[in-house]
Design a protein around this motif. Structure first.
Motif, PDB file in Angstrom:
ATOM      1  N   LEU A  89       0.824  -1.203   0.000  1.00  0.00           N
ATOM      2  CA  LEU A  89       0.000   0.000   0.000  1.00  0.00           C
ATOM      3  C   LEU A  89       0.864   1.260   0.000  1.00  0.00           C
ATOM      4  O   LEU A  89       0.574   2.222  -0.714  1.00  0.00           O
ATOM      5  N   ALA A  90       1.937   1.232   0.776  1.00  0.00           N
ATOM      6  CA  ALA A  90       2.847   2.384   0.830  1.00  0.00           C
ATOM      7  C   ALA A  90       3.553   2.599  -0.506  1.00  0.00           C
ATOM      8  O   ALA A  90       3.795   3.732  -0.922  1.00  0.00           O
ATOM      9  N   GLU A  91       3.865   1.494  -1.179  1.00  0.00           N
ATOM     10  CA  GLU A  91       4.568   1.587  -2.464  1.00  0.00           C
ATOM     11  C   GLU A  91       3.664   2.068  -3.600  1.00  0.00           C
ATOM     12  O   GLU A  91       4.141   2.626  -4.587  1.00  0.00           O
ATOM     13  N   ASP A  95      -0.345   5.549  -7.558  1.00  0.00           N
ATOM     14  CA  ASP A  95      -1.268   4.892  -8.485  1.00  0.00           C
ATOM     15  C   ASP A  95      -2.572   4.582  -7.749  1.00  0.00           C
ATOM     16  O   ASP A  95      -2.641   3.658  -6.934  1.00  0.00           O
ATOM     17  N   GLU A  96      -3.628   5.329  -8.065  1.00  0.00           N
ATOM     18  CA  GLU A  96      -4.894   5.218  -7.344  1.00  0.00           C
ATOM     19  C   GLU A  96      -5.544   3.848  -7.490  1.00  0.00           C
ATOM     20  O   GLU A  96      -6.112   3.306  -6.540  1.00  0.00           O
ATOM     21  N   GLU A  97      -5.485   3.280  -8.708  1.00  0.00           N
ATOM     22  CA  GLU A  97      -6.111   1.974  -8.951  1.00  0.00           C
ATOM     23  C   GLU A  97      -5.427   0.877  -8.139  1.00  0.00           C
ATOM     24  O   GLU A  97      -6.080   0.071  -7.472  1.00  0.00           O
ATOM     25  N   LYS A  98      -4.090   0.856  -8.208  1.00  0.00           N
ATOM     26  CA  LYS A  98      -3.325  -0.135  -7.454  1.00  0.00           C
ATOM     27  C   LYS A  98      -3.462   0.091  -5.939  1.00  0.00           C
ATOM     28  O   LYS A  98      -3.479  -0.856  -5.155  1.00  0.00           O
ATOM     29  N   LYS A  99      -3.567   1.362  -5.590  1.00  0.00           N
ATOM     30  CA  LYS A  99      -3.720   1.709  -4.174  1.00  0.00           C
ATOM     31  C   LYS A  99      -5.033   1.159  -3.624  1.00  0.00           C
ATOM     32  O   LYS A  99      -5.086   0.619  -2.517  1.00  0.00           O
ATOM     33  N   GLN A 100      -6.101   1.276  -4.435  1.00  0.00           N
ATOM     34  CA  GLN A 100      -7.413   0.782  -4.020  1.00  0.00           C
ATOM     35  C   GLN A 100      -7.405  -0.736  -3.860  1.00  0.00           C
ATOM     36  O   GLN A 100      -7.975  -1.290  -2.916  1.00  0.00           O
ATOM     37  N   LYS A 101      -6.720  -1.423  -4.802  1.00  0.00           N
ATOM     38  CA  LYS A 101      -6.612  -2.882  -4.731  1.00  0.00           C
ATOM     39  C   LYS A 101      -5.873  -3.313  -3.460  1.00  0.00           C
ATOM     40  O   LYS A 101      -6.249  -4.280  -2.798  1.00  0.00           O
TER      41      LYS A 101
END
Length: 230
Positions: A89-91, A95-101
């Motif tokens: 999550l920190a990394e 990227d909003e999409e990857k962050k949401q996943k």
């Protein structure tokens, strides 16, 4: 007169020459002693580093095993997954999409973790309730008092097994750590003392220079060598 002067010069040359040779030999001895001390200190440092690494490994294994006893394997596994998910999550901060996943994944892990921890607490609470009920039956004069007492002991044993395992893990860890620390202390002390004696034979005075070293959760004085003079 010339013969006497020539003889005197020869004597002086011999005396000063011998003195210079002695001085040169002494300098070589000092250099060898200093090199030996430096070499020993490097070897001591290497031993310390390896021992500290080993002590940290023992502590990590002990902590993990203790968590398995206290919390259960599934809880420990989920905690590891949660730690990994937090890192992901920190990394993925930009990227909003990857962050949401990553956030969804973390939420699922938290949900499972809560369920597993509730199961562990539930098991313990259930055993404790059974013990209380059986003890209450004995207090009311139940006919099968001996059988009830036997059941109570078995239930208490289930609870006690955790503390017994935890105690055994702790005892083993302390014993293993003691060995790492004592072996390192004994070996480095002998290395220092042997080198100090050899250096003294070559005209260099040295002594143990105590250094505080952390081995897992313990601090110990270890002894590299310090040159005092020559």
């Amino acid at each position: 007169m010339k013969r006497m002067l020539g003889s005197l010069l020869v004597v002086l040359a011999f005396v000063f020459g011998s003195g210079m040779n002695v001085y040169a030999d002494e300098q070589k001895d000092i250099e060898k002693a200093l090199e030996l001390i430096e070499k020993t200190n490097v070897e001591i440092e290497e031993k310390i580093e390896k021992a500290v690494e080993k002590a940290d490994e023992l502590k990590a294994e002990y902590t993990l095993d203790l968590r398995k006893v206290e919390e259960g394997k599934e809880v420990v596994k989920l905690k590891k997954e949660r730690k990994k998910a937090l890192k992901e999550l920190a990394e993925e901060e930009k990227d909003e999409e990857k962050k949401q996943k990553a956030m969804d994944k973390l939420a699922k892990i938290d949900e499972k973790l809560e369920e597993e921890q509730a199961k562990v607490e539930g098991k313990i609470a259930s055993i404790e309730d059974d013990i209380s009920e059986l003890e209450a039956l004995i207090d009311t004069g139940h006919k099968d008092e001996e059988k009830l007492k036997d059941k109570i002991e078995k239930l208490k044993g289930k609870l006690g097994k955790k503390s017994e395992k935890a105690q055994k893990l702790t005892e083993d860890y302390v014993e293993d750590l003691d060995k790492v620390v004592q072996d390192t202390y004994d070996e480095t002390l002998k290395m220092s003392q042997d080198t100090i004696e050899k250096a003294a034979e070559k005209g260099v005075k040295a002594e143990c220079s105590w250094k505080l070293v952390r081995f897992a959760d313990r601090w110990v004085w270890i002894d590299p060598i310090r040159v005092v003079g020559w």
